[in-house]
Design a protein around this motif. Structure first.
Motif, PDB file in Angstrom:
ATOM      1  N   UNK A   1      17.082 148.732  23.625  1.00 14.53           N
ATOM      2  CA  UNK A   1      17.808 147.664  24.300  1.00 14.53           C
ATOM      3  C   UNK A   1      19.061 148.220  24.960  1.00 14.53           C
ATOM      4  N   UNK A   2      19.750 149.074  24.224  1.00 13.31           N
ATOM      5  CA  UNK A   2      20.972 149.660  24.752  1.00 13.31           C
ATOM      6  C   UNK A   2      20.723 150.369  26.071  1.00 13.31           C
ATOM      7  N   UNK A   3      19.647 151.151  26.084  1.00 11.39           N
ATOM      8  CA  UNK A   3      19.357 151.893  27.300  1.00 11.39           C
ATOM      9  C   UNK A   3      18.951 150.975  28.444  1.00 11.39           C
ATOM     10  N   UNK A   4      18.147 149.965  28.114  1.00  7.91           N
ATOM     11  CA  UNK A   4      17.757 149.015  29.153  1.00  7.91           C
ATOM     12  C   UNK A   4      18.979 148.395  29.780  1.00  7.91           C
ATOM     13  N   UNK A   5      19.886 147.967  28.906  1.00 11.44           N
ATOM     14  CA  UNK A   5      21.107 147.330  29.391  1.00 11.44           C
ATOM     15  C   UNK A   5      21.879 148.285  30.288  1.00 11.44           C
ATOM     16  N   UNK A   6      21.986 149.529  29.794  1.00  4.76           N
ATOM     17  CA  UNK A   6      22.741 150.536  30.537  1.00  4.76           C
ATOM     18  C   UNK A   6      22.124 150.767  31.904  1.00  4.76           C
ATOM     19  N   UNK A   7      20.802 150.868  31.922  1.00  4.79           N
ATOM     20  CA  UNK A   7      20.113 151.101  33.197  1.00  4.79           C
ATOM     21  C   UNK A   7      20.374 149.946  34.147  1.00  4.79           C
TER      22      UNK A   7
ATOM     23  N   UNK B   1      26.430 154.923  45.740  1.00  8.15           N
ATOM     24  CA  UNK B   1      25.437 154.274  46.592  1.00  8.15           C
ATOM     25  C   UNK B   1      24.110 154.064  45.876  1.00  8.15           C
ATOM     26  N   UNK B   2      23.209 153.460  46.550  1.00  9.75           N
ATOM     27  CA  UNK B   2      21.920 153.104  45.961  1.00  9.75           C
ATOM     28  C   UNK B   2      21.171 154.278  45.377  1.00  9.75           C
ATOM     29  N   UNK B   3      21.200 155.367  46.097  1.00 10.20           N
ATOM     30  CA  UNK B   3      20.395 156.498  45.625  1.00 10.20           C
ATOM     31  C   UNK B   3      20.917 156.999  44.297  1.00 10.20           C
ATOM     32  N   UNK B   4      22.245 156.945  44.141  1.00  8.05           N
ATOM     33  CA  UNK B   4      22.830 157.408  42.893  1.00  8.05           C
ATOM     34  C   UNK B   4      22.453 156.451  41.769  1.00  8.05           C
ATOM     35  N   UNK B   5      22.497 155.179  42.106  1.00 10.58           N
ATOM     36  CA  UNK B   5      22.132 154.177  41.098  1.00 10.58           C
ATOM     37  C   UNK B   5      20.699 154.391  40.658  1.00 10.58           C
ATOM     38  N   UNK B   6      19.848 154.629  41.643  1.00 13.51           N
ATOM     39  CA  UNK B   6      18.448 154.836  41.298  1.00 13.51           C
ATOM     40  C   UNK B   6      18.264 156.088  40.469  1.00 13.51           C
ATOM     41  N   UNK B   7      18.936 157.172  40.884  1.00 15.91           N
ATOM     42  CA  UNK B   7      18.774 158.412  40.150  1.00 15.91           C
ATOM     43  C   UNK B   7      19.224 158.236  38.703  1.00 15.91           C
ATOM     44  N   UNK B   8      20.340 157.560  38.546  1.00 19.08           N
ATOM     45  CA  UNK B   8      20.824 157.374  37.182  1.00 19.08           C
ATOM     46  C   UNK B   8      19.947 156.385  36.430  1.00 19.08           C
ATOM     47  N   UNK B   9      19.679 155.264  37.073  1.00 19.91           N
ATOM     48  CA  UNK B   9      18.944 154.214  36.382  1.00 19.91           C
ATOM     49  C   UNK B   9      17.487 154.553  36.140  1.00 19.91           C
TER      50      UNK B   9
END
Lengths: 658, 79, 150
Positions: free
Chosen positions: A311-317, A326-334
Motif C-alpha cells: 500500500x505504501x508503495x502504491x500511495x507513493x507511486x 515533468x511527466x517523463x520524470x514522474x513516469x520514470x519514478x512512478x
C-alpha cells in the motif's frame, strides 16, 4: 594518547562467539565481506581503560589447518593481519576439542587469551577448574566468562590489555616428538634464512610438512624452493598429519588431567529431547511440523506487513505521478523505479521473518537435528541434509531460499542447492498459473497447479542429481557435524543476526532491482511520446525481435515482452500482459488472452514461467551467495535452455492432443 | 574383545578407536574433531532412516554418516 | 506404577485426546459446510495441514501417556509434546493476529467478510495448560537443566 589494540576473535562454532562479539562491541560493529569469499566479515570496537580495542570476528572454525573456506579465511587473517592478541572463545563444558585450536594458535606464535564461556553452565554441572594452574600450563591467560549474562567481560578486557603489554613470547604447547620436531626445525631454519614464513616460520614449516601449503606458496625464491622440496622429500604426509593431530590431543589431555575435573552428568534434558526428536517414527513428523510452522509464519503471519508495504508503495507511486513534473520524470519514478523496487521490497517482511525463525532454530540447536534427520533423503537426491530448508522455502520465494543455503558448509553441496532451488515454484509465479489455468483448463485447474508444482520439484531434484554427477562431481562430501546441546536462544543476538542478513538483502537486491526497473521503464517508454509498453516502443521492438524464437513455443510478441518483464520479478508477468493487451485485469484480460492464445501455448507458457531464469532478485542472491558471476550466468543460461526445451515439448505435444 | 568398525555398533555401546581403515580428507577432519586412536566413543542413536549416526566423544555429540563411521576401526569396551 | 507416574499418564492422555479431537474437528471442517456455527469456533476453517499437525501432537502426548504407564521415558515425550502444543498454538495465534490486522487495520478486500471465529481454534487457549504442564514436567530435569545461553 589512545592506544590501539587489534584483536581477532576466534573459536569453534556454537561456543557463543557471536554473543561475546555483540556484548563487547554493542552497536559499534560493521558487517562486510571477506574479499573474494562469501563469508561475512565483522569488525567492531570497544574502549577500555584508555585503549581502543579493534575486534575482528573470524568465522567459527574447528581447526586452522583444514581446507574449508572458513578455515582458510581465519588462517589468512591471522597470518597477514597480525592481530596483537587472539581471543579464543571456548565452550567451558566441552574443553578438550576446543583446545585443539589453541595449540595451533600457539604454534603460530600468537599471543592468546582464552575466554572460557558458559562458565555458568560448567559451574551448574559441578565442573572444577584450577584456573591458575590451567593458565600457567601453556602460558595462556584464561578468563571465565558468561557472554549471555555479561559476566567476566571487564576481567577479559583487562586481561587483553595486560597480555598486549606483556613482552614475553608465547611458546608452542605441543612437543611433537624428536623426529617431527627435528623436521620442523630443519624446515623452519631454511625458511628463516630465506626470509620466508612470514610472522611464523614454525607454522609455515608445519603446514609444508603436512602438505597443506605448497612450496610454491611459501616462497618465490627458486633456490629456497629447491632446498625445501629436497628436505620434504620422503616425508610421509599422511603419517605426519595423523601424528600431529594425535600429539595435540595428548597434550590437551595432559593439561586437563592436571587442572580440570568434569562435573557428573546426570540425566540431561537435552538428551531427553533428542530421544524424541530423532525418534525412529516421530522424528520426521516433528521435523515436518517445524517446517509447517516456519512456512505458515513466514508467508501468512507476515502478510499484513507485506500489504502495508505494498500500500505504501502504491500511495507513493500515485503521489509521484500527480505531483512530479515533468511527466517523463514522474513516469520514470512512478512506473519504473517505484513500481520495480516496490515489487521486490514488498518481500522484506517475509524475508525478515524467515531469517528470524532460522536464526532461532540455529541458536536453539534444532537445525543440526533437522539436518541429521533429513540427510539420508537429501543425499539420495544429490543434495545435503541441510538443503531441505532452502528447498522448502523456495515454495514461497526463491530469494530467502537461496540465502538460507548459508547453513550448508560444504561448498559443492551448497552450490548444487543454490542452482537447483529456483525450480521450486515460488509464489510469484502463481498468478500466472491461476490466470491461464482458469481460462484454458477450468475444470482441472487444481490438478494443473499440482502438476506444475510437482514438475518444479522433479526439475529441482533432477538438476541436483545432474550437477552432482557431472559438472560438480565430488566424492560424497563427508557429513561430520557437531550436535550442540539445546539452548534457549537469546533474543538480542537472534534479532541482530536477522537484521544482519535482512539489510544485506535490502542493499543488494535494491540496487539491482532499481537499475533493472529503470532499464525496463526506459525500454517501454522510448522512443519518446510512444504509448507505454506498446508495439512501437523499444520493448515492443524487442518483443518482435524475439518473436521468431518463441514461435515454436506458441508465444507471440506480447508474451515475449511479458516474459522479459518477468525477468525483473515474476509477479509482473500478469500485470504486463494487462498493459500489453491494453486490457484491464480480470474479465477483460481473460477474454483477450482466450482469443490470442491456445491451450497448448498456455500450458507451454506455464511450464516456461516455472523453469526460466530466476528473477533479478534471485539472481542477485545467487551472485551474492556464490560470489561468482560465472555461476549466476550459468544459472540463467541453463534455466533458459531447460525452459525452452520443456516448453517446446509441451507445446508440440499439446498441439497433437488438443 | 572384538575388532569391528564403528558403524556396526548398537546404540549404547562403548568402544575405543583403534585406527582408520581408509585414507581421505574425512579421516583428517574426524581426527581433528577428536576421534584419535585411543579415544573412547559411545554410540548414542541412529537417525530415523538409519543414517547418519550420533556419537558421543570427548564430551560432546557428533554425527557421522555410516560410510564415514565404517572407516573407523574400533574395539568394543567390555564391561 | 508410582503415584506420580499415574498422574502424569492421566494428564498426558487427557491432553493427547484433546489434540486428537481438535485434529479430527479440523479435518471435518474440510468437508462440513462452514455455516454450521459451532464449527467456526472449534476449527480454523479446514486447514488440512493444521489438522495433521494437531493429530500428530496428540499422538506424541498419547505416546507419553503410554510410556508413563510403562515407566519408560515418559517425561521426555511429555516435554516435547507440550512444546509442540505451544508451538502450534503460537503459529495459529500469530496467523490469527495477521488476519485480524488485515481485516481491521487495513480493510483489505480479501478480508471483508472475515471474523475472529474464522481463524480461531481451541489450539490457542490450549497453550495455557500446555505451558503449565511443560513447566512442571521440566522440574524432573531440573537438577541438570541446560540454562539459557548462546
Amino acid at each position: 594518547m589512545v592506544q590501539e589494540i587489534n584483536i581477532a576473535l576466534i573459536g569453534n562454532p556454537n561456543v557463543g562467539k557471536t554473543s561475546l562479539f555483540n556484548a563487547l562491541t554493542g552497536s559499534r560493529q560493521h558487517v562486510g565481506n571477506w574479499p573474494g569469499v562469501t563469508v561475512e566479515k565483522k569488525t567492531g570496537e570497544r574502549r577500555h581503560q584508555g585503549s581502543t580495542i579493534k575486534i575482528t570476528d573470524l568465522p567459527g572454525t574447528y581447526s586452522l589447518e583444514a581446507r574449508s573456506p572458513d578455515e582458510k579465511v581465519a588462517n589468512a587473517h591471522i597470518m597477514s593481519g597480525h592481530p596483537d592478541v587472539v581471543v579464543q572463545v571456548v565452550d567451558s563444558t566441552n574443553m578438550e576439542r576446543n583446545l585443539y585450536l589453541t595449540t595451533q594458535l600457539l604454534d603460530m606464535g600468537q599471543k592468546v587469551v582464552l575466554a572460557l564461556n558458559m562458565s555458568d553452565m560448567a559451574d551448574a554441572r559441578g565442573d572444577r577448574l584450577d584456573l591458575k594452574a590451567f593458565s600457567k600450563g601453556w602460558g595462556v591467560p584464561a578468563v571465565r566468562i558468561s557472554a549471555t549474562r555479561g559476566e567476566g567481560l571487564e576481567d577479559l578486557l583487562d586481561t587483553i590489555i595486560s597480555t598486549f603489554k606483556d613482552r614475553s613470547v608465547p611458546s608452542p604447547a605441543v612437543n611433537f616428538g624428536a623426529e617431527i620436531e627435528g623436521n620442523i626445525s630443519e624446515v623452519e631454519a631454511m625458511l628463516r634464512s630465506g626470509g620466508a614464513g612470514g610472522t611464523s616460520p614454525r607454522w609455515t614449516a608445519i603446514r609444508l610438512l603436512e602438505g597443506i601449503e605448497k612450496v610454491e606458496e611459501a616462497t618465490a625464491d627458486a633456490g629456497l624452493r629447491a632446498k625445501l622440496t629436497a628436505a620434504l622429500e620422503g616425508v610421509d604426509r599422511d603419517e605426519v598429519e595423523m601424528d600431529l593431530v594425535d600429539r595435540r590431543y595428548v597434550a590437551i589431555t595432559s593439561l586437563l588431567d592436571r587442572t580440570y575435573v568434569r562435573g557428573s552428568e546426570k540425566r540431561s534434558l537435552s538428551d531427553a529431547i533428542d530421544r524424541v526428536v530423532t525418534h525412529k517414527y516421530l522424528g520426521l513428523p516433528i521435523f515436518l511440523t517445524m517446517m509447517w510452522g516456519l512456512f505458515e509464519l513466514t508467508f501468512t503471519a507476515a502478510q499484513p506487513f507485506v500489504s502495508a508495504i505494498g500500500l505504501g508503495f502504491e500511495w507513493l507511486a500515485a503521489f509521484v505521478v500527480e505531483n512530479v513534473q515533468p511527466d517523463w520524470l514522474a513516469s520514470m519514478l512512478g512506473d519504473g523505479a517505484i513500481a520495480g523496487v516496490g515489487s521486490v521490497l514488498v518481500f522484506l517482511p517475509n524475508i525478515l521473518v524467515m531469517f528470524l525463525l532460522i536464526a532461532l532454530l540455529e541458536a536453539s540447536g534444532y537445525l543440526s537435528r533437522a539436518a541429521f534427520i533429513m540427510d539420508r533423503i537429501m543425499t539420495k537426491m544429490g543434495l545435503h541434509g541441510k538443503s531441505f530448508i532452502p528447498m522448502l522455502l523456495g515454495l514461497g520465494c526463491n530469494v530467502p531460499a537461496i540465502m538460507a543455503t548459508r547453513t550448508i558448509e560444504d561448498e559443492k553441496s551448497r552450490l548444487i542447492t543454490i542452482l537447483s532451488a529456483p525450480y521450486i515454484s515460488c509464489s510469484a509465479r502463481l498468478p500466472v498459473y491461476v490466470l491461464l489455468a482458469g481460462i484454458f483448463f477450468p475444470d482441472n485447474a487444481g490438478t494443473a497447479l499440482f502438476l506444475l508444482y510437482l514438475l518444479g520439484i522433479v526439475v529441482a531434484v533432477g538438476s541436483a542429481l545432474l550437477f552432482r554427477h557431472t559438472i560438480l562431481k565430488s566424492e560424497t562430501s563427508p557429513f561430520i557435524m557437531e550436535l550442540p546441546p539445546y539452548r534457549l536462544p537469546r533474543l538480542k543476538n537472534t534479532i541482530l543476526q536477522m537484521w544482519d542478513r535482512g539489510s544485506m538483502y535490502l542493499r543488494k537486491a535494491g540496487t539491482f532491482i532499481l537499475a533493472g526497473a529503470i532499464i525496463v521503464w526506459l525500454l517501454a517508454s522510448l522512443p519518446w511520446g510512444v504509448e507505454y509498453g506498446s508495439e512501437e516502443s523499444l520493448v515492443g521492438a524487442i518483443g518482435h525481435l524475439i518473436e521468431p524464437f518463441l514461435a515454436p513455443l506458441g508465444f507471440d510478441w506480447r508474451i515475449g515482452v511479458a516474459l522479459v518483464f518477468g525477468f525483473i520479478a515474476k509477479e509482473i508477468v500478469v500485470g504486463s500482459l494487462g498493459v500489453l493487451y491494453g486490457a484491464v485485469e480480470g474479465a477483460g484480460l481473460e477474454e483477450a488472452i482466450a482469443l490470442s492464445m491456445s491451450a497448448p501455448s498456455a500450458a507451454a507458457l506455464m511450464v516456461f514461467v516455472l523453469i526460466y531464469t530466476p528473477c533479478v532478485a534471485a539472481l542477485a542472491a545467487i551472485r551474492k551467495e556464490t560470489g561468482s558471476w560465472k555461476w549466476t550466468l550459468f544459472s540463467v543460461v541453463y534455466s533458459l535452455i531447460l525452459a525452452y526445451i520443456a516448453a517446446f515439448i509441451v507445446y508440440q505435444v499439446g498441439l497433437l492432443i488438443w | 574383545m572384538s575388532t569391528i568398525t564403528l558403524d556396526g555398533l548398537e546404540p549404547g555401546s562403548r568402544a575405543i578407536i583403534k585406527g582408520f581403515a581408509a585414507n581421505g580428507p574425512a579421516r583428517r577432519r574426524m581426527a581433528e574433531m577428536g576421534l584419535c586412536p585411543g579415544t573412547e566413543i559411545v554410540t548414542l542413536r541412529r537417525a530415523p532412516l538409519d543414517d547418519p549416526i550420533e556419537f558421543q566423544v570427548r564430551g560432546y555429540n557428533i554425527s557421522l554418516r555410516k560410510a564415514e563411521a565404517a572407516s573407523i576401526i574400533v574395539e568394543i569396551k567390555e564391561g | 506404577m508410582t503415584e506420580s507416574n499415574n498422574k502424569s499418564a492421566l494428564i498426558s492422555a487427557a491432553m493427547g485426546l484433546a489434540f486428537i479431537a481438535m485434529g479430527l474437528l479440523e479435518m471435518a471442517a474440510v468437508v462440513i459446510d462452514p455455516s454450521v456455527e459451532i464449527m467456526l469456533y472449534l476449527s480454523s476453517g479446514g486447514n488440512i495441514l493444521l489438522a495433521l499437525v494437531l493429530l500428530f501432537t496428540g499422538v506424541v502426548l498419547l505416546n507419553a501417556a503410554m510410556r508413563f504407564r510403562n515407566g519408560t521415558d515418559g517425561e521426555a515425550f511429555l516435554v516435547v509434546g507440550c512444546m509442540l502444543a505451544l508451538f502450534v498454538g503460537l503459529v495459529v495465534s500469530l496467523t490469527l493476529a495477521a488476519s485480524a490486522t488485515e481485516a481491521y487495520l487495513f480493510g483489505s478486500e480479501d478480508f471483508v467478510d472475515w471474523s475472529l471465529a474464522d481463524d480461531f481454534t481451541p489450539a490457542i487457549p490450549m497453550m495455557i495448560p500446555s505451558l503449565a504442564v511443560l513447566l512442571s514436567a521440566l522440574r524432573s530435569f531440573r537438577s541438570t537443566a541446560q540454562e539459557p545461553a548462546a
